[in-house]
Design a protein around this motif. Structure first.
Motif, PDB file in Angstrom:
ATOM      1  N   CYS A   3      61.771  46.480  -0.151  1.00  0.00           N
ATOM      2  CA  CYS A   3      60.899  47.627  -0.446  1.00  0.00           C
ATOM      3  C   CYS A   3      60.963  48.661   0.668  1.00  0.00           C
ATOM      4  N   CYS A  18      52.846  51.420   1.744  1.00  0.00           N
ATOM      5  CA  CYS A  18      53.269  50.443   0.744  1.00  0.00           C
ATOM      6  C   CYS A  18      52.435  50.421  -0.518  1.00  0.00           C
ATOM      7  N   CYS A  39      53.574  52.491  -5.028  1.00  0.00           N
ATOM      8  CA  CYS A  39      54.126  52.012  -6.304  1.00  0.00           C
ATOM      9  C   CYS A  39      53.316  50.867  -6.890  1.00  0.00           C
ATOM     10  N   HIS A  40      52.837  49.988  -6.063  1.00  0.00           N
ATOM     11  CA  HIS A  40      52.051  48.849  -6.553  1.00  0.00           C
ATOM     12  C   HIS A  40      50.859  48.653  -5.639  1.00  0.00           C
TER      13      HIS A  40
END
Ligand code: HEC
Length: 89
Positions: free
Chosen positions: A62, A33, A36-37
């Motif tokens: 997500c 996870c 992307c961020h």
């Protein structure tokens, strides 16, 4: 190995009443996870998620975008991990 782990987790979770596994949540999150961020998105001032059900929805969103085949238990592990460390609902 990963498949074996998932299967044994699944078996455990059907045999016993399932309590979210925060350690697994943290592991899954750090593996899948953070592409992307980073984690600062969860505690930024104008964060999107404003309740527990919205957190569940966002994690699923997500996850689905990534095409991950997670069991509900893995979703809930990650939700509880994020909730414990960042959202606190
Ligand atoms: C393909 C890129 C991508 C990946 C990988 C990704 N996300 Fe996200 N995520 C996003 C985007 C885009 C947003 C929305 C950012 C915004 O609105 O500014 C977001 C937002 C979020 C939020 C809401 C943050 C807030 O504002 O409260 C959560 C929670 C979240 N992601 C969880 C996860 C989890 C859990 C995973 C692993 C399953 C994951 N993300 C992996 C793209 C991604």
């Amino acid at each position: 190995m990963k498949i074996f782990l998932s299967i044994s987790l699944f078996l455990c979770s059907t045999t016993y009443l399932y309590a979210a596994d925060l350690f697994n949540g943290e592991l899954q999150h750090s593996e899948k996870c953070t592409g992307c961020h980073d984690s600062s998105i969860y505690s930024r001032e104008d964060r999107k998620v404003s309740s527990k059900p919205r957190l569940v929805a966002q994690v699923n969103f997500c996850k689905n975008n990534l095409g991950l085949m997670w069991f509900d238990e893995e979703v809930s592990d990650v939700v509880e991990y994020l909730n414990k460390h960042y959202y606190k609902y």
